[in-house]
Design a protein around this motif. Structure first.
Motif, short mmCIF file in Angstrom:
data_model
loop_
_atom_site.label_atom_id
_atom_site.label_comp_id
_atom_site.label_asym_id
_atom_site.label_seq_id
_atom_site.Cartn_x
_atom_site.Cartn_y
_atom_site.Cartn_z
N GLY A 78 66.94 -8.56 30.90
CA GLY A 78 65.72 -8.86 31.64
C GLY A 78 65.72 -8.31 33.05
N HIS B 92 66.36 -11.04 26.25
CA HIS B 92 66.57 -12.10 27.23
C HIS B 92 65.53 -12.01 28.33
CE1 HIS B 92 68.49 -13.68 31.03
NE2 HIS B 92 68.44 -14.75 30.26
N SER B 93 64.82 -13.12 28.61
CA SER B 93 63.86 -13.21 29.70
C SER B 93 62.84 -12.06 29.63
CB SER B 93 64.60 -13.22 31.04
OG SER B 93 63.78 -13.68 32.08
N GLY C 231 62.69 -10.16 26.56
CA GLY C 231 61.93 -10.74 25.46
C GLY C 231 60.48 -10.28 25.48
N TYR C 232 59.91 -10.09 26.66
CA TYR C 232 58.55 -9.56 26.76
C TYR C 232 58.50 -8.14 26.18
CZ TYR C 232 57.18 -13.33 29.95
OH TYR C 232 56.88 -14.56 30.49
N LEU D 22 64.00 -14.66 20.96
CA LEU D 22 63.61 -14.74 22.36
C LEU D 22 64.56 -15.71 23.05
CD1 LEU D 22 59.73 -14.96 21.87
CD2 LEU D 22 61.11 -12.93 22.39
N SER E 121 63.12 -16.86 27.15
CA SER E 121 61.98 -15.97 27.38
C SER E 121 60.71 -16.68 26.96
CB SER E 121 62.16 -14.67 26.58
OG SER E 121 61.12 -13.75 26.85
N SER F 221 54.56 -15.66 32.34
CA SER F 221 55.27 -15.66 33.62
C SER F 221 54.37 -16.11 34.76
CB SER F 221 55.78 -14.25 33.92
OG SER F 221 54.70 -13.32 33.87
N TYR G 130 66.91 -21.53 24.07
CA TYR G 130 66.73 -21.82 25.49
C TYR G 130 67.62 -22.97 25.93
CZ TYR G 130 63.78 -25.57 23.60
OH TYR G 130 63.31 -26.66 22.90
#
Length: 280
Positions: free
Chosen positions: A42, A111-112, A115-116, A134, A137, A141, A225
């Protein structure tokens, strides 16, 4: 299987803006190959974010590839912010998939912000993937998130560069991180291009909602998470999992970095998830 028998080797991949620095590890001799996994870091991250996970996953039978995204750490990237759109990041990811896998779908872990990128890449070419995880993530945001608004972070970096961001990070990290790790994080921030960090923040100001498109792929999804100090509250992750018909894995007492704080547990959950996917 002893992780000491697993070797993680550096290599390079071709990205849309130059060379991408990467790591690869394969199962040790005598362990059956069960598939390929691509791990995507990320914001301000790198392949090293998965250092503790890669040998565990390879010992379990998975070939692992992790890479620095464009402009991160040891990867090439443009100096212009315009070269860091979501399309750019997702196209890089799918170009990486072309290089590490022929026609066999792979497991994707983001990750974070990774993930996007993973969501965008998967929606563009869903047939290239076996599953999506994910890791810390969340769905957005800009809402339901415990993070400084991306626009303000972008302004901080625009005015003060890497130094301004590092001063913010160092205040929270210094009391918690060993000196050697802190030095690595410092070096990584200053090696990562300013345009990369501003570009990511601009992307995160208004990410596309991929929920309907992800559901339409019918691919298995795991949302993993920590329940203590992640950027998104547990209720947000839970709601997102329901919307995606996804499985969940929850790490007690963990914040935004379960990949570093609970690598063995994360790997066990990933292997169990992928085993279930393969049994479908």
């Amino acid at each position: 299987m002893s992780q000491a028998t697993v070797q993680t080797l550096p290599f390079t991949l071709r990205g849309g803006a130059g060379t991408l620095a990467a790591w690869e590890s394969t199962p040790p001799h005598g362990v059956e190959m069960r598939g390929t996994v691509l791990l995507v870091p990320g914001f301000t991250g790198s392949k090293e974010d998965f250092e503790a996970m890669v040998p565990i996953l390879s010992a379990a039978g998975f070939r692992c590839v992790a890479y620095d995204q464009r402009g991160q750490w040891q990867s090439d990237g443009p100096d212009e912010v315009s070269g860091y759109t979501m399309v750019d990041f997702a196209d890089d990811l799918n170009l990486v998939v072309d290089q590490i896998s022929d026609d066999i779908p792979i497991h994707l872990v983001g990750h974070s912000f990774g993930g996007y990128v993973a969501r965008a890449a998967l929606v563009a070419q869903p047939n290239r993937f076996r599953s999506l995880t994910l890791l810390a993530s969340g769905p957005s945001s800009i809402s339901d998130v415990n993070f400084t608004p991306p626009q303000l972070v972008a302004q901080l970096i625009e005015s003060g560069g890497q130094q301004a961001l590092w001063e913010q990070m160092n205040r929270s990290l210094a009391p918690l991180v060993p000196p050697a790790k802190l030095e690595f994080l410092h070096n990584r921030i200053f090696a990562t291009k300013k345009a990369n960090m501003i570009g990511i923040m601009r992307v995160m100001e208004g990410p596309t909602d991929y929920t309907p498109a992800l559901r339409a792929t019918a691919l298995p999804i795991l949302i993993a998470y920590g329940n203590s100090g992640d950027l998104w509250p547990p209720s947000v992750h839970e709601r997102y999992a329901e919307e995606l018909n996804a499985r969940t894995a929850v790490y007690d007492g963990v914040g935004h970095l379960p990949n570093e704080e609970r690598p063995a547990r994360v790997c066990a959950d990933l292997v169990a998830f992928w085993t279930a996917v393969d049994a479908r």
